[in-house]
Design an enzyme around this catalytic site. Structure first.
Site, short mmCIF file in Angstrom:
data_model
loop_
_atom_site.label_atom_id
_atom_site.label_comp_id
_atom_site.label_asym_id
_atom_site.label_seq_id
_atom_site.Cartn_x
_atom_site.Cartn_y
_atom_site.Cartn_z
N HIS B 99 50.46 41.10 50.89
CA HIS B 99 49.10 41.64 50.51
C HIS B 99 47.84 40.56 50.48
CE1 HIS B 99 49.05 39.10 46.61
NE2 HIS B 99 50.55 39.39 47.11
N ASP B 101 45.14 41.19 48.44
CA ASP B 101 44.23 41.19 47.34
C ASP B 101 44.77 39.80 46.44
OD1 ASP B 101 46.78 42.57 46.56
OD2 ASP B 101 46.12 42.99 44.69
N ASP B 132 49.07 32.67 47.42
CA ASP B 132 49.36 34.37 46.92
C ASP B 132 48.27 35.21 47.46
OD1 ASP B 132 50.68 36.45 45.73
OD2 ASP B 132 49.97 35.75 43.63
N GLU B 166 48.42 44.84 45.20
CA GLU B 166 49.60 44.36 44.65
C GLU B 166 49.49 43.66 43.34
OE1 GLU B 166 53.21 41.60 43.78
OE2 GLU B 166 50.96 41.09 44.11
N ASP B 195 56.20 36.62 49.68
CA ASP B 195 55.16 36.80 48.71
C ASP B 195 55.52 35.83 47.52
OD1 ASP B 195 52.96 37.33 47.14
OD2 ASP B 195 53.69 39.24 46.73
N HIS B 227 29.98 43.57 11.17
CA HIS B 227 29.61 42.27 10.87
C HIS B 227 30.67 42.16 9.90
CE1 HIS B 227 27.66 39.13 8.91
NE2 HIS B 227 26.59 39.22 9.64
N THR B 329 30.69 36.48 14.24
CA THR B 329 31.30 37.02 12.95
C THR B 329 31.42 38.46 13.10
OG1 THR B 329 28.98 37.04 11.97
CG2 THR B 329 30.46 35.28 11.38
N HIS B 444 48.35 32.55 40.37
CA HIS B 444 47.82 33.09 39.38
C HIS B 444 47.13 32.15 38.31
CE1 HIS B 444 50.29 37.11 39.64
NE2 HIS B 444 50.03 36.77 40.63
ZN LIG Z 1 51.57 37.92 45.62
ZN LIG Z 2 22.80 37.52 11.64
ZN LIG Z 3 50.42 37.55 42.83
#
Ligand SMILES: [Zn+2]
Ligand SMILES: [Zn+2]
Ligand SMILES: [Zn+2]
Ligand SMILES: [Zn+2]
Lengths: 475, 475
Positions: B99, B101, B132, B166, B195, B227, B329, B444
């Site tokens: 792969h 990607d 990878d 992938e 892979d 809020h 907040t 990764h």
């Molecule tokens: Zn991979």
């Molecule tokens: Zn504020």
């Molecule tokens: Zn991967």
């Protein structure tokens, strides 16, 4: 005499001009939490100073130093703008506090309009900072401007103190107030804050706010993010630890589980209970506005009490974990949970800091994790509560009656305007909060707005209030 | 005869050219999880097809349809690239799967270099997708290229199947494999996947992978973010609910708390225990590489077993909560917890989906929250396990011996290459994984890299492997 009709007529006939100025201000992305937007924030302070100068104020831009960043470097804080209109010793002197920084906002958070492009939809002006706090600051500026345009003498001396770090804890402002206690603040009689909203369609005067202690709980383990396939099952994951300890903060029914916190809270008096009973508040409408089927408490008094005078824990989010759309099979190496505890009388932020830190450290050590926990309190703001029986509050009520022809709700604010407590402690002056924001303005939320009605009638309220304050007997 | 020396000499003398091609590929931000980068991903598939064409392949770009987005719209999936080199019926036919990607990567996640600018530091080539899976795919392409450049006939017919989805679950690929079972795959004898990575500095052959079930747990309440000052204490916060149920997934000691999951797992056999004992694996070195003082298990066999053949839960993050630096907040209105459970024999993703959904729904309903929980399994990938006693695996071992002069570690992969199981189920062909990634490549993670050594020697391994496969007796 008080030429109220002339003054309000001027306001009505300049509505579009006032809206245009607000548009210019909202267009500046003065997000104080994002150091990448610091130059916008500086520009916002410049704009504010310029506007005050144009209407005849003696303006100063006060350097309040630098902000320390997490990486050890520093960045300039936005200057604080002070201004003075008149110094007649026979008149009262009021000081208007406001802020022109804003909360973060991105279109993709769920805004229906560009948050930095003021958009008028049915008389509501949508934009980040529109209600919090740019329109109220402008309404005060316009108040002075109207008197000046009509050549009517201001009934009181007016000072302004406008900052640009409110949304992140007013870094540098406390020191400024302390430093100028005997100069800028020496002749100030009253401090006025308009950084909040009404409770319903009925105008309100605000006499208390909750404080806030904001915590970072950082759990760190591996030296970098790991692939959950390759490493999952062999490492103790910081996210699991963080989720584990944050789950110990508050019960499903809203009970704070940190020992000592609830015990410190002032008991609800019968008198207070009575005040809450009298307030115009529609629980069903509140639910509808939020869009939920059930609240934590379903009767008015409990609900208002838990909004204003009981502490609560909110978990805001986690920094360092995967937060984007889609999927990512990552074991984050360092995650920082962010939560805050609203402060009420008689809590003390220093004590709360220790209670929370001890509690989380104990919960963490029970997990026997090899990861490290570091709990820090990054904001520690005290609550504020005023005596509503002083003449200043009668002036507020009278101003409301004149403009809106009703008695205001006397309310407290669940949110924090930390500077109120500092003003009180350092200057010893009386403080009043005079909100003009609508109850449904969506502060800190997507689609924040202020209505034209609140913006324009709010300006009239301030005009009226100046007059009422001038009627208070000089001591 | 097998002119191994000529072939490897060519590889050595073209190292810089191979590195430059990898640089071009890494520069394309082919992040399949980010639909904003879809055009880069399409370009990556084009580049891949072009490269295969240039070295003489019959190339097809197969349309696999569209991807459904959360908002109900669709977006084109990247085309799948197939290529064929040779169709001699007297030769074996192998199909290389890979792969192009990549996982998401941003400099500010903690990368020391620009993730999309391949950077050589001491012979390590840093960049997202370097290991990878772009370098391994290129090493396979170069393998064919080298034979062709030297005018040496390929000893086997070689097919390529290169996809671009992938990292997000190979959307569209299963259907393609099913559709082309009796065409593209009909003459394929063996499927080769590269892979994954080695376990140590010793080369490895991989005979199993864990699967993965990836879950979204969405808790929604208020119609917009609130809020925390204004609303805190009155609403049941979705974040509190989400933290509460995610805390019930796994114990501090790593025990999965979802009933039925651990019970389904195949028992560890004595033979398997023995295999793990023989593997070259340095627990201390592993700890050091991760940068932690203690692991979940401290002996080699338990550690390898929990990496490869036991399920685990990883919590990846939360979408919709505050995740930026600084303080906000906010009470987030809708938060989606993301976690995954690694699958091993004999778990079944369909069963796991029900177990997790039922368990979380039950935990949630105990909280009596007015918020809504919606649990969905967005990836459900089965584990894969091969028989290592077939000739294909002997070919893998022989290729390693020729290039590296050692016996490979026979290992499993903790991560998931879901397509392995699909290939097996649909085509019935034998599959081998022949990794060339280093044990410390940081897949990764921040600072992903592949070393020049692994990239170049890996290419030689593939060259050698083609020869070894050609020596397997045709049935
Ligand atoms: Zn991979
Ligand atoms: Zn504020
Ligand atoms: Zn991967
Ligand atoms: Zn404010």
């Amino acid at each position: 005499g008080f030429r109220f009709d002339n003054l309000t007529h001027y306001v009505n006939s300049h509505e579009e001009e006032f809206v245009e100025t607000l548009r210019t201000w909202v267009a500046v992305e003065s997000d104080s939490s994002d150091i990448g937007k610091r130059s916008d924030l500086h520009r916002m302070m410049d704009l504010t100073a310029e506007k005050l100068r144009v209407i005849g104020g003696s303006v100063a831009m006060v350097d309040v130093g630098v902000q320390a960043l997490a990486n050890g470097s520093t960045i300039d804080l936005p200057k604080v703008v002070t201004a003075q209109f008149g110094s007649d010793p026979d008149k009262h002197t009021i000081c208007i506090y406001g802020h022109v920084d804003v909360q973060p906002a991105k279109k993709e958070d769920g805004w229906e309009t560009d948050p930095y492009q003021l958009t008028d939809i049915n008389g509501n002006l949508y934009g980040r900072g529109a209600s919090d706090n740019k329109a109220p600051v402008l309404a005060w500026i316009h108040t002075v401007e109207v008197y000046r345009a009509l050549n009517i003498e201001l009934p009181v001396n007016v000072k302004f103190l406008i900052e640009g770090m409110e949304e992140t804890g007013s870094d540098g402002l406390d020191a400024l107030i302390v430093a100028q206690r005997d100069t800028f603040f020496s002749d100030v009689d009253y401090i006025i804050i308009s950084d909040c909203g009404w409770l319903s369609r009925r105008p309100a005067v605000t006499y208390g706010t909750r404080g806030n202690c904001y915590f970072f709980a950082e759990v760190s383990g591996p030296k970098k993010d790991l692939h959950s396939g390759v490493y999952g099952g062999t490492v103790v994951e910081p996210m699991t630890d963080l989720i584990g300890i944050m789950d110990k903060l508050i019960s499903p029914s809203g009970e704070i589980l940190i020992p000592g916190i609830r015990e410190a809270v002032a008991a609800l008096s019968d008198e207070e209970w009575k005040i809450y009973q009298d307030i115009d508040f529609d629980v069903e409408r509140y639910k509808e506005d939020i869009g939920i089927s059930e609240l934590m408490y379903n009767n008015k008094v409990d609900l208002l009490a838990h909004r204003w005078r009981h502490p609560t824990v909110s978990i805001h989010g986690i920094e360092g974990a995967f937060s984007a759309p889609g999927t990512k099979t990552v074991i984050p190496a360092k995650v920082t949970g962010k939560f805050s505890i609203r402060q009420v009388p008689n809590m003390d932020p220093g004590v709360v800091e220790r209670q929370v830190t001890d509690y989380l450290n104990a919960a963490f050590s029970k997990r026997k994790s090899p990861n490290k926990l570091n709990v820090t309190m990054v904001i520690g703001a005290k609550p504020w509560l005023a005596d509503v029986n002083i003449p200043l509050y009668e002036a507020g009520r009278a101003a409301v009656r004149r403009v809106f022809d009703v008695e205001p709700d006397m309310i407290r604010e669940g949110g924090t305007i930390p500077i109120a407590k500092t003003f009180e402690d350092v200057t010893g002056k009386s403080i009043i909060m005079l909100p003009i924001g609508g109850f449904d303005d969506g502060l800190h939320s997507q689609n924040e707005k202020i209505s034209r009605y609140n913006y324009i009638e709010g300006t009239k309220l301030f005009i009226s209030f100046l007059h009422e304050v001038s009627q208070i007997k000089k001591r």
